[in-house]
Design a protein around this motif. Structure first.
Motif, PDB file in Angstrom:
ATOM      1  N   VAL A 260      52.952  47.755  36.618  1.00 41.49           N
ATOM      2  CA  VAL A 260      51.631  47.716  35.983  1.00 41.49           C
ATOM      3  C   VAL A 260      50.720  46.698  36.660  1.00 41.49           C
ATOM      4  O   VAL A 260      49.542  46.972  36.926  1.00 41.49           O
ATOM      5  N   VAL A 261      51.254  45.533  36.946  1.00 37.29           N
ATOM      6  CA  VAL A 261      50.425  44.426  37.431  1.00 37.29           C
ATOM      7  C   VAL A 261      50.039  44.602  38.897  1.00 37.29           C
ATOM      8  O   VAL A 261      48.869  44.435  39.270  1.00 37.29           O
ATOM      9  N   LEU A 262      51.011  44.932  39.763  1.00 38.63           N
ATOM     10  CA  LEU A 262      50.746  44.947  41.199  1.00 38.63           C
ATOM     11  C   LEU A 262      49.668  45.943  41.620  1.00 38.63           C
ATOM     12  O   LEU A 262      48.790  45.588  42.408  1.00 38.63           O
ATOM     13  N   PRO A 263      49.689  47.199  41.159  1.00 44.05           N
ATOM     14  CA  PRO A 263      48.618  48.108  41.588  1.00 44.05           C
ATOM     15  C   PRO A 263      47.226  47.623  41.208  1.00 44.05           C
ATOM     16  O   PRO A 263      46.283  47.741  41.996  1.00 44.05           O
ATOM     17  N   CYS A 264      47.108  47.081  40.007  1.00 44.24           N
ATOM     18  CA  CYS A 264      45.796  46.582  39.567  1.00 44.24           C
ATOM     19  C   CYS A 264      45.339  45.408  40.424  1.00 44.24           C
ATOM     20  O   CYS A 264      44.181  45.357  40.860  1.00 44.24           O
ATOM     21  N   LEU A 265      46.244  44.475  40.691  1.00 42.07           N
ATOM     22  CA  LEU A 265      45.875  43.291  41.470  1.00 42.07           C
ATOM     23  C   LEU A 265      45.561  43.653  42.919  1.00 42.07           C
ATOM     24  O   LEU A 265      44.620  43.103  43.515  1.00 42.07           O
ATOM     25  N   LEU A 266      46.314  44.556  43.500  1.00 43.45           N
ATOM     26  CA  LEU A 266      46.033  44.977  44.875  1.00 43.45           C
ATOM     27  C   LEU A 266      44.711  45.728  44.961  1.00 43.45           C
ATOM     28  O   LEU A 266      43.989  45.627  45.952  1.00 43.45           O
ATOM     29  N   HIS A 267      44.396  46.461  43.916  1.00 47.14           N
ATOM     30  CA  HIS A 267      43.097  47.136  43.874  1.00 47.14           C
ATOM     31  C   HIS A 267      41.961  46.113  43.812  1.00 47.14           C
ATOM     32  O   HIS A 267      40.952  46.243  44.517  1.00 47.14           O
ATOM     33  N   PHE A 268      42.115  45.082  42.991  1.00 47.60           N
ATOM     34  CA  PHE A 268      41.103  44.022  42.930  1.00 47.60           C
ATOM     35  C   PHE A 268      41.002  43.289  44.264  1.00 47.60           C
ATOM     36  O   PHE A 268      39.909  42.918  44.698  1.00 47.60           O
ATOM     37  N   GLN A 269      42.131  43.089  44.918  1.00 46.12           N
ATOM     38  CA  GLN A 269      42.115  42.405  46.206  1.00 46.12           C
ATOM     39  C   GLN A 269      41.368  43.225  47.257  1.00 46.12           C
ATOM     40  O   GLN A 269      40.607  42.678  48.058  1.00 46.12           O
TER      41      GLN A 269
ATOM     42  N   TYR B 213      37.730  41.045  44.447  1.00 46.69           N
ATOM     43  CA  TYR B 213      37.678  40.258  43.219  1.00 46.69           C
ATOM     44  C   TYR B 213      38.738  39.150  43.257  1.00 46.69           C
ATOM     45  O   TYR B 213      39.930  39.420  43.405  1.00 46.69           O
ATOM     46  N   GLY B 214      38.286  37.901  43.118  1.00 43.30           N
ATOM     47  CA  GLY B 214      39.179  36.760  43.089  1.00 43.30           C
ATOM     48  C   GLY B 214      39.811  36.414  44.412  1.00 43.30           C
ATOM     49  O   GLY B 214      40.685  35.539  44.468  1.00 43.30           O
ATOM     50  N   VAL B 215      39.370  37.059  45.499  1.00 37.72           N
ATOM     51  CA  VAL B 215      39.999  36.830  46.798  1.00 37.72           C
ATOM     52  C   VAL B 215      39.671  35.447  47.339  1.00 37.72           C
ATOM     53  O   VAL B 215      40.494  34.807  47.998  1.00 37.72           O
ATOM     54  N   ASP B 216      38.474  34.953  47.059  1.00 34.78           N
ATOM     55  CA  ASP B 216      38.068  33.665  47.618  1.00 34.78           C
ATOM     56  C   ASP B 216      38.946  32.519  47.119  1.00 34.78           C
ATOM     57  O   ASP B 216      39.127  31.514  47.810  1.00 34.78           O
ATOM     58  N   LYS B 217      39.533  32.666  45.931  1.00 30.73           N
ATOM     59  CA  LYS B 217      40.433  31.642  45.403  1.00 30.73           C
ATOM     60  C   LYS B 217      41.894  32.078  45.417  1.00 30.73           C
ATOM     61  O   LYS B 217      42.764  31.367  44.915  1.00 30.73           O
TER      62      LYS B 217
ATOM     63  N   LYS C 260      36.888  31.534  32.833  1.00 26.70           N
ATOM     64  CA  LYS C 260      37.142  32.969  32.739  1.00 26.70           C
ATOM     65  C   LYS C 260      38.236  33.406  33.717  1.00 26.70           C
ATOM     66  O   LYS C 260      38.983  34.351  33.430  1.00 26.70           O
ATOM     67  N   GLU C 261      38.367  32.728  34.847  1.00 29.91           N
ATOM     68  CA  GLU C 261      39.440  33.062  35.786  1.00 29.91           C
ATOM     69  C   GLU C 261      40.796  32.633  35.233  1.00 29.91           C
ATOM     70  O   GLU C 261      41.798  33.338  35.408  1.00 29.91           O
ATOM     71  N   ARG C 262      40.837  31.511  34.551  1.00 29.42           N
ATOM     72  CA  ARG C 262      42.081  31.098  33.899  1.00 29.42           C
ATOM     73  C   ARG C 262      42.464  32.084  32.805  1.00 29.42           C
ATOM     74  O   ARG C 262      43.647  32.383  32.611  1.00 29.42           O
TER      75      ARG C 262
ATOM     76  N   LEU D 199      43.523  45.612  29.609  1.00 26.23           N
ATOM     77  CA  LEU D 199      42.830  44.328  29.710  1.00 26.23           C
ATOM     78  C   LEU D 199      42.632  43.922  31.175  1.00 26.23           C
ATOM     79  O   LEU D 199      41.551  43.433  31.556  1.00 26.23           O
ATOM     80  N   ILE D 200      43.647  44.140  32.006  1.00 26.91           N
ATOM     81  CA  ILE D 200      43.527  43.762  33.418  1.00 26.91           C
ATOM     82  C   ILE D 200      42.455  44.595  34.109  1.00 26.91           C
ATOM     83  O   ILE D 200      41.600  44.066  34.844  1.00 26.91           O
ATOM     84  N   ILE D 201      42.462  45.913  33.887  1.00 28.71           N
ATOM     85  CA  ILE D 201      41.532  46.790  34.598  1.00 28.71           C
ATOM     86  C   ILE D 201      40.093  46.582  34.127  1.00 28.71           C
ATOM     87  O   ILE D 201      39.162  46.494  34.939  1.00 28.71           O
ATOM     88  N   PHE D 202      39.897  46.478  32.825  1.00 28.08           N
ATOM     89  CA  PHE D 202      38.529  46.417  32.303  1.00 28.08           C
ATOM     90  C   PHE D 202      37.962  44.997  32.305  1.00 28.08           C
ATOM     91  O   PHE D 202      36.746  44.820  32.429  1.00 28.08           O
ATOM     92  N   MET D 203      38.842  43.985  32.170  1.00 28.41           N
ATOM     93  CA  MET D 203      38.333  42.620  32.140  1.00 28.41           C
ATOM     94  C   MET D 203      38.337  41.956  33.510  1.00 28.41           C
ATOM     95  O   MET D 203      37.645  40.967  33.711  1.00 28.41           O
ATOM     96  N   GLY D 204      39.118  42.494  34.449  1.00 26.33           N
ATOM     97  CA  GLY D 204      39.179  41.905  35.778  1.00 26.33           C
ATOM     98  C   GLY D 204      37.825  41.782  36.460  1.00 26.33           C
ATOM     99  O   GLY D 204      37.429  40.681  36.891  1.00 26.33           O
ATOM    100  N   PRO D 205      37.065  42.878  36.599  1.00 29.49           N
ATOM    101  CA  PRO D 205      35.749  42.765  37.244  1.00 29.49           C
ATOM    102  C   PRO D 205      34.781  41.862  36.499  1.00 29.49           C
ATOM    103  O   PRO D 205      33.825  41.353  37.093  1.00 29.49           O
TER     104      PRO D 205
END
Length: 486
Positions: free
Chosen positions: A179-188, A192-196, A384-386, A444-450
């Motif tokens: 569940v987590v990895l596909p969402c995070l790789l998509h954000f990457q 999203y959040g790549v600078d940190k 919000k990132e935390r 929550l990850i998909i809709f709140m991430g952006p």
């Protein structure tokens, strides 16, 4: 003249032979001298290297600077000869070890686990350690001794409830990579959040969390079903985990060099070897009575092999194996979750199991969210990132489906009725955790991430990597499968 020549010839031949012998002996002497020089040089070089190694760990040769950094202080702490806190701990270990040797010398078998004197030795040692830790916190040492006594008693003489409840805790503790990895790789990929480095941080933390959860699960399931010494069963789990990690590193390094670069179908062979090693670990280690080694063997092999392939610029190999594993995952994912769901007997689930299971899940997720939020307080993350980091630890699915039925299967195999009842509870709570946390966490990850993560400037994003040169990076086959995971 002829007679004179005949008389002189033997002397000439004799002199020539003597000369040849002298030359040969001189040549051998020179060779021996050269060999001795080479050996002396080798010994001298080896001696210098040994001295250099000894000097690098010597406290006299590496004095602490006037204004040392934290790294220099840590390095100085472990220099030889031992000093300070390291010397204190080593002395304590030696004293405890000699005390056990004394007890074994006097009482023999009675000092071996799990007999009385062994338990007394464990209680004594753990009480001193617990009292010292509590003393450092400014509290009375007797408090730490009391707590360690209760914990040690629970470890040395666990009952079924304690050991299997710990098994349940480790079962629902792991984060779901599916569940987590596909969402995070998509954000990457979207920035999203790549600078940190937030996606990378969460992916690494989730991997470590899964390793610890699976290792702890293996330890406690071994303690619960052990029929011999509890102490040996308790230490067997970590040893199995270390063995699995070691074998994983060995097989991973082998995959760096075999099959060779010039060999035909090497991509297929690398993928086949990787799959075979994983199946061997998962299915073969339990047959050797090493169930805790299998998951780490599979995970470590893939990690080490992929790291080496990236260093060798084998991105095409990574892409092909990833595509192949994605196809296998699409085939076995329905079987995994479908069969786990089929093992649940809904009509036999008690209301107490549902109520207590849901309540414990809500409490544990709330505590984990708060702890994850506090763990990143010292970073440069915004509030919000935390909050996003804390939410990313909610989903549970893959690990729970993989190990949720293990206790029930072992109870059925060993024909233990009481264990089967607890195994049913563990399976029911594992499935409840999937049904509740997987869709909630993914949404929550998909809709709140952006909305919570800062999108990096496209100009500051890293350039196209070799692994994405042939197209957009695939996540478990294709990006379109993200919605299916939810």
């Amino acid at each position: 003249m002829d007679s004179t020549d005949e008389q002189q010839r033997p002397d000439f031949v004799h002199d020539q032979e003597l000369y040849d012998v002298r030359v040969q002996s001189e040549s051998e002497r020179v060779k021996r001298n050269d060999a001795d020089c080479i050996n002396d040089g080798f010994r001298s070089s080896f001696y210098k290297k040994c001295l250099h190694c000894l000097d690098s760990i010597s406290r006299a040769k590496n004095p602490l600077p006037e204004k040392p950094t934290i790294g220099q202080k840590i390095r100085y702490t472990f220099l030889c000869p031992p000093h300070g806190i390291v010397a204190t701990y080593l002395t304590t270990i030696i004293v405890f070890g000699l005390l056990f040797c004394f007890l074994w010398s006097v009482f023999g078998v009675e000092a071996e686990p799990p007999n009385t004197f062994f338990e007394i030795w464990i209680h004594f040692m753990s009480s001193i350690i617990g009292g010292y830790i509590v003393y450092l916190c400014g509290l009375p040492p007797l408090l730490g001794m009391l707590i360690m006594g209760m914990l040690t008693q629970a470890i040395l003489n666990p009952n079924i409830n304690n050991s299997l409840s710990a098994t349940l805790r480790f079962t629902i503790a792991a984060v779901s990579p599916a569940v987590v990895l596909p969402c995070l790789l998509h954000f990457q990929d979207c920035g999203y959040g790549v600078d940190k480095g937030i996606p990378t941080l969460l992916i690494a933390a989730a991997s470590i969390d899964d390793v610890l959860a699976i290792t702890g699960f293996g330890v406690m399931i071994g303690v619960a079903f052990s029929e011999g010494s509890i102490a040996l069963a308790f230490f067997k789990g970590p040893l199995e985990a270390l063995l699995g990690a070691f074998l994983g590193v060995v097989f991973g390094v082998i995959l760096w060099y075999f099959p060779a670069m010039q060999q035909e179908n090497r991509f297929f062979l690398k993928g086949f070897i990787l799959l075979a090693v994983g199946l061997m670990g998962i299915l073969g280690c339990p047959r050797l009575d090493l169930p805790g080694a299998g998951p780490l063997l599979c995970l470590t092999t893939a990690f080490v092999a992929a790291a080496g392939w990236r260093q060798q610029n084998e991105y095409k190999c990574l892409e092909r194996i990833s595509d192949s594993m994605s196809i296998l995952w699409l085939i076995f994912q329905p079987l995994l979750f479908g069969l786990i769901g089929a093992q649940m007997e809904i009509d036999k689930i008690s209301a107490d199991t549902i109520y207590y299971g849901v309540a414990s899940l809500i409490i544990s997720l709330s505590v984990r969210t708060c702890v994850a939020f506090c763990c990143v307080l010292g970073t440069n993350f915004f509030f919000k990132e935390r909050l996003f980091v804390a939410m990313a630890w909610l989903p549970k699915a893959t690990v729970q489906a993989a190990i949720g039925s293990v206790a029930l299967s072992m109870a059925q195999e060993k024909k233990k009725t009481l264990f089967k009842q607890y195994g049913d509870v563990i399976l029911d709570v594992a499935v409840l955790s999937i049904l509740i946390s997987a869709p909630l966490g993914a949404a929550l990850i998909i809709f709140m991430g952006p909305r919570l993560l800062t999108k990096a400037d496209p100009e500051t994003l890293p350039t196209e990597t070799p692994e994405s040169a042939t197209g957009k990076r695939k996540v478990y086959g294709e990006q379109k499968h993200l919605s299916a995971i939810i």
